[in-house]
Design an enzyme around this catalytic site. Structure first.
Site, PDB file in Angstrom:
ATOM      1  CB  SER A 309      -0.840   0.082   1.273  1.00  0.00           C
ATOM      2  OG  SER A 309      -1.486  -1.098   1.535  1.00  0.00           O
TER       3      SER A 309
ATOM      4  CG  PHE B  22      -1.421  -9.847   2.249  1.00  0.00           C
ATOM      5  CD1 PHE B  22      -2.007 -11.059   1.908  1.00  0.00           C
ATOM      6  CD2 PHE B  22      -0.171  -9.857   2.848  1.00  0.00           C
ATOM      7  CE1 PHE B  22      -1.370 -12.259   2.175  1.00  0.00           C
ATOM      8  CE2 PHE B  22       0.467 -11.053   3.120  1.00  0.00           C
ATOM      9  CZ  PHE B  22      -0.124 -12.253   2.790  1.00  0.00           C
ATOM     10  CB  CYS B  23      -3.348  -4.000   1.091  1.00  0.00           C
ATOM     11  SG  CYS B  23      -4.235  -2.493   0.846  1.00  0.00           S
ATOM     12  N   PRO B  24      -2.058  -3.390  -2.172  1.00  0.00           N
ATOM     13  CG  PRO B  24      -1.501  -2.431  -4.239  1.00  0.00           C
ATOM     14  CD  PRO B  24      -1.007  -2.597  -2.844  1.00  0.00           C
ATOM     15  N   GLY B  25      -2.664  -5.816  -3.555  1.00  0.00           N
ATOM     16  CA  GLY B  25      -3.006  -7.171  -3.961  1.00  0.00           C
ATOM     17  C   GLY B  25      -2.643  -7.480  -5.397  1.00  0.00           C
TER      18      GLY B  25
END
Ligand SMILES: Cc1cc2nc3c(=O)[nH]c(=O)nc-3n(C[C@H](O)[C@H](O)[C@H](O)COP(=O)(O)OP(=O)(O)OC[C@H]3O[C@@H](n4cnc5c(N)ncnc54)[C@H](O)[C@@H]3O)c2cc1C
Lengths: 397, 85
Positions: A309, B22-25
């Site tokens: 992220s 896992f994020c953003p994946g």
């Protein structure tokens, strides 16, 4: 004083979360005669971007979202308030623009370079989006100015269809559009407009959120609150005259007010350095954070191409890794593998509206297991928003 | 740019390593690459997320691209597709 003259220079481009934490960590870890620390930031103002999420709902005083960069840096760090215009890896030098725009440019030599220059938004990548933004039918909260304009638009809104959509991948803070939707629903209800508003959340994926466990938590909340969720919808085009959204998957929807996450690109300087990929992200080693193939050049935070992220927390954790690697290089010692390898760690909160939130934490090896949303996490986030200035930039945590 | 990888019947033009994402994946990483790639390119994504086995082919089909296969490797899978339009 010979060793002072010869001490190596570490140059950090960008005074956001990552650059500021890194500079302060290095100032603590290295003695003044071991290295010269230089940070160059184009604005000289440090912005707390997570606060922009609350601006459209009057949930935040904009004055608390900005501080002077100088006030956040230890004294021995040389701050240049200037834009880096060019990076020359051959001669290891940076060209800085004259802040007044009239004087000569300045050259700065470096021995080690760190890109902490963040991401920028690029609305022009979605055909029709710049026109829709100018027209005021579309809005975004990825700049302070944008968030403030959106506040006015919401204030003036009385009924119709509000669409919340994603215009490009990757974007900063993956939960932000979902959080925005939850906060918006609560805001509309408070203003007595909920019954007159159709609210749709457009997800690029086959579910509400990228992480399955978070999605399982968010999907029932969306349904419960009457928020329509459209999946597999990656916005590619906007017809601003007809107020239509078009997707990569070949679908089309009409909106009255569009809130969109604009496409993002790596900072212009990364692109201009010739080291970045086609979207301006720097190819970065996922553990060492070195720019691939470039010894002595590191990248951290939003400007990397890492599959984590784009978040302040990642930038923060990465800063500690780069600090360890640079300290080891300067002291000619081996890197402590525990501190000098990034494990993909990210930690963030996700607001779910009505003063509730959850917390998402993971790394390369461990998927997140978000707890059920509750008031406690919302309170924790609110406290963090205030404590940020004391905790994060000075690298106290 | 690394050399193109050759798998049974396709030459991969661009591969994204989304292992541990896992994020953003992995699917988000793939969509990012697809959006930027020229028509005709063969693209692949490496994923260690079990959810990808369902998500990735489903999205490729929804978007009308050509799914060229999933190849199980040690602890992860390589998904390959062609951007046909
Ligand atoms: C609405 C919103 C909500 C968010 N919520 C969260 C959240 O809840 N949690 C979380 O962890 N993250 C959140 N984020 C993301 C977070 O703000 C960013 O990921 C973080 O700021 C990245 O840090 P960085 O140091 O990489 O870049 P930035 O903080 O963006 O800093 C980059 C700096 O580099 C400077 N710069 C760029 N180019 C040059 C140049 N050529 N010369 C000189 N200086 C230059 C810029 O001016 C800037 O000061 C949110 C972001 C937004 C927009």
């Amino acid at each position: 004083m010979a060793n002072v003259i010869q001490r190596p220079t570490i140059a950090i481009v960008g005074g956001g979360v990552g650059g500021t934490v890194l500079a302060n960590l290095l100032a603590r870890q290295l003695d003044e005669d071991e290295a010269r620390l230089v940070l160059i930031d184009q604005s000289g103002h440090h912005l707390y971007q997570p606060g922009w999420l609350y601006l459209p709902f009057n949930g935040q005083d904009p004055e608390h979202l900005e501080r002077s960069e100088r006030s956040l840096l230890r004294h021995r760090i040389d701050l240049y308030v200037s834009r880096v215009e060019q990076v020359d890896v051959e001669t290891r030098s940076l060209r800085l623009a004259d802040p007044t725009g009239v004087g000569p440019t300045e050259r700065l030599h470096y021995d080690y370079l760190v890109f902490a220059s963040g991401a920028r938004i690029a609305p022009e990548e979605v055909p029709g989006l710049p026109e829709a933004l100018a027209q005021g039918s579309a809005h975004q909260f990825y700049t302070q100015e944008g968030a403030e304009r959106l506040r006015q638009a919401l204030h003036a809104f009385h009924d119709g269809h509000i669409a919340v959509a994603i215009g490009g991948i990757p974007y900063k803070c993956p939960p932000a559009p979902l959080e925005f939707t939850f906060l918006l629903e609560a805001y509309l209800r408070k203003r007595g407009l909920r019954e007159r508003t159709k609210l749709t959340y457009y997800s690029p994926l086959p579910r509400a959120f990228t992480i399955e466990s978070v999605s399982e938590l968010a999907a029932p909340l969306l349904a419960e609150r009457g928020i329509e969720s459209r999946i597999f919808f990656n916005v590619t085009e906007i017809d601003h005259q007809k107020r239509l959204l078009r997707s990569l998957e070949g679908e089309e929807d009409r909106y009255d007010l569009l809130v969109i996450v604009p496409p993002h690109r790596g900072a212009l300087i990364a692109e201009q350095s010739g080291l970045a990929d086609a979207q301006g992200w720097l190819p970065t080693d996922r553990a060492t954070l070195e720019v691939k193939g470039q010894e002595g050049i590191f990248a951290l935070g939003d400007v990397t191409d890492l599959p984590v992220s784009k978040s302040g927390s990642a930038a923060h954790f990465e800063a500690a890794v780069v600090a360890e690697r640079l300290s080891a290089a300067i002291r000619m010692r081996t890197v402590n593998p525990r501190e000098g390898c990034y494990d993909g760690r990210v930690m963030c909160f996700m607001e779910t509206g009505y003063a509730q939130a959850t917390r998402i934490e993971f790394d390369y090896e461990h998927p997140p297991v978000p707890p059920k949303p509750g008031w406690f996490y919302h309170l924790e986030k609110m406290l963090f928003n205030k404590a940020y200035w004391y905790l994060v930039p000075p690298a106290r945590v | 740019m690394p050399d193109p990888i050759t798998i049974p019947d396709a030459r991969i033009d661009r591969e994204v390593d989304a292992r541990g994402s896992f994020c953003p994946g992995p699917l988000m990483e793939l969509i990012r690459v697809v959006r930027a790639a020229p028509v005709g390119s063969v693209l692949s994504v490496l994923s260690s997320d079990p959810g990808s086995a369902k998500d990735i082919p489903a999205w490729i089909q929804k978007a009308g691209y050509e799914f060229l296969g999933a190849y199980a490797l040690e602890g992860y899978t390589r998904f390959v597709m062609r951007k046909t339009h």
